[in-house]
Write a protein that holds these residues in place. Structure first.
Motif, short mmCIF file in Angstrom:
data_model
loop_
_atom_site.label_atom_id
_atom_site.label_comp_id
_atom_site.label_asym_id
_atom_site.label_seq_id
_atom_site.Cartn_x
_atom_site.Cartn_y
_atom_site.Cartn_z
N VAL A 38 19.75 15.23 -15.77
CA VAL A 38 18.49 14.81 -15.13
C VAL A 38 17.45 14.47 -16.19
O VAL A 38 16.83 13.41 -16.14
N VAL A 39 17.28 15.33 -17.17
CA VAL A 39 16.27 15.12 -18.20
C VAL A 39 16.61 13.89 -19.04
O VAL A 39 15.73 13.09 -19.37
N ARG A 63 16.56 26.35 -12.58
CA ARG A 63 15.51 26.88 -13.46
C ARG A 63 15.53 26.29 -14.87
O ARG A 63 14.45 26.02 -15.42
N PRO A 64 16.71 26.02 -15.49
CA PRO A 64 16.66 25.35 -16.80
C PRO A 64 15.99 23.97 -16.72
O PRO A 64 15.22 23.60 -17.60
N LEU A 65 16.27 23.22 -15.66
CA LEU A 65 15.65 21.91 -15.48
C LEU A 65 14.16 22.06 -15.22
O LEU A 65 13.34 21.33 -15.79
N MET A 66 13.77 23.00 -14.37
CA MET A 66 12.36 23.22 -14.08
C MET A 66 11.61 23.59 -15.36
O MET A 66 10.50 23.10 -15.60
N ALA A 67 12.21 24.42 -16.22
CA ALA A 67 11.58 24.82 -17.47
C ALA A 67 11.42 23.61 -18.40
O ALA A 67 10.38 23.43 -19.03
N ALA A 68 12.46 22.77 -18.46
CA ALA A 68 12.40 21.58 -19.31
C ALA A 68 11.31 20.63 -18.83
O ALA A 68 10.56 20.07 -19.64
N LEU A 69 11.19 20.45 -17.53
CA LEU A 69 10.14 19.58 -16.99
C LEU A 69 8.75 20.18 -17.22
O LEU A 69 7.81 19.45 -17.53
N ALA A 70 8.62 21.49 -17.09
CA ALA A 70 7.34 22.15 -17.35
C ALA A 70 6.96 21.99 -18.83
O ALA A 70 5.79 21.75 -19.15
N MET A 119 10.84 15.97 -5.83
CA MET A 119 11.40 17.16 -5.21
C MET A 119 12.85 17.33 -5.63
O MET A 119 13.67 16.42 -5.45
N LEU A 120 13.16 18.49 -6.21
CA LEU A 120 14.53 18.90 -6.50
C LEU A 120 15.02 19.61 -5.24
O LEU A 120 14.38 20.57 -4.78
#
Length: 187
Positions: A38-39, A63-70, A119-120
């Motif tokens: 995704v990233v 959560r790894p994706l959410m952290a990378a986006l944050a 939205m994921l």
């Protein structure tokens, strides 16, 4: 139940059994691969408001994706169930989470409510047209319809793919479904 609902229930049960059969290490590795896909392959506005979700049972872990986006500047929120609908509350590191039912958690009342632009979406099964089968309550279908326009990305293990998801009038196709092995785009 209608024929379409019966078929969805059957497909959901079969797909979830496949997901549950995945070894935990395989689920962890696949979750990390999805985050990288995704990233690396989809473009996002760095200041986007991203609705993620906190995984339940054997679900993919976003959560790894959410952290990378944050880390890239996105504001992250997760759904809370409020009066039979989803409300998207900001997820802040260290803030307490409260039970929402169905094994889910979200920030409590009084937390900032955000309007996601991306939205994921969790799912129980999907097809290559990016139609999804959720858990049967329609929360995400209603939320997506109410928040359009927004980008929607289903996150799933490849084993959840089915030949065809039966369409019902309230169903909303996702823009993308990303698995550890592919990115599917809606037509």
């Amino acid at each position: 139940m209608s024929g379409s609902s019966d078929e969805k229930a059957r497909l959901r049960g079969e797909a979830l059994a496949r997901r549950d059969a995945m070894p935990e290490t395989a689920r962890i590795e696949a979750s990390l691969e999805v985050a990288e896909r995704v990233v690396d392959e989809l473009s996002f506005d760095p200041s986007a408001v991203v609705s993620g979700f906190l995984p339940i049972r054997s679900e993919i872990d976003p959560r790894p994706l959410m952290a990378a986006l944050a880390d890239r500047g996105a504001r992250i929120c997760v759904p809370a169930i409020v009066e039979d609908r989803l409300e998207f509350r900001e997820l802040v590191r260290g803030a307490p989470l409260v039970p929402q039912g169905f094994g889910t958690y979200a920030p409590g009342e009084g937390t900032a409510v955000l309007r996601p632009t991306l939205m994921l979406v969790p799912l129980a099964a999907f097809d290559r047209r990016c139609h999804r089968i959720g858990y049967g309550r329609g929360y995400y279908d209603r939320a997506i319809a109410a928040l359009r326009p927004l980008a929607t990305v289903g996150l799933a293990f490849a084993c959840l793919e089915v030949a065809a998801v039966p369409d019902e009038p309230h169903d909303v196709a996702l823009d993308f479904v990303v698995t550890e092995s592919a990115i599917h785009r809606s037509a």
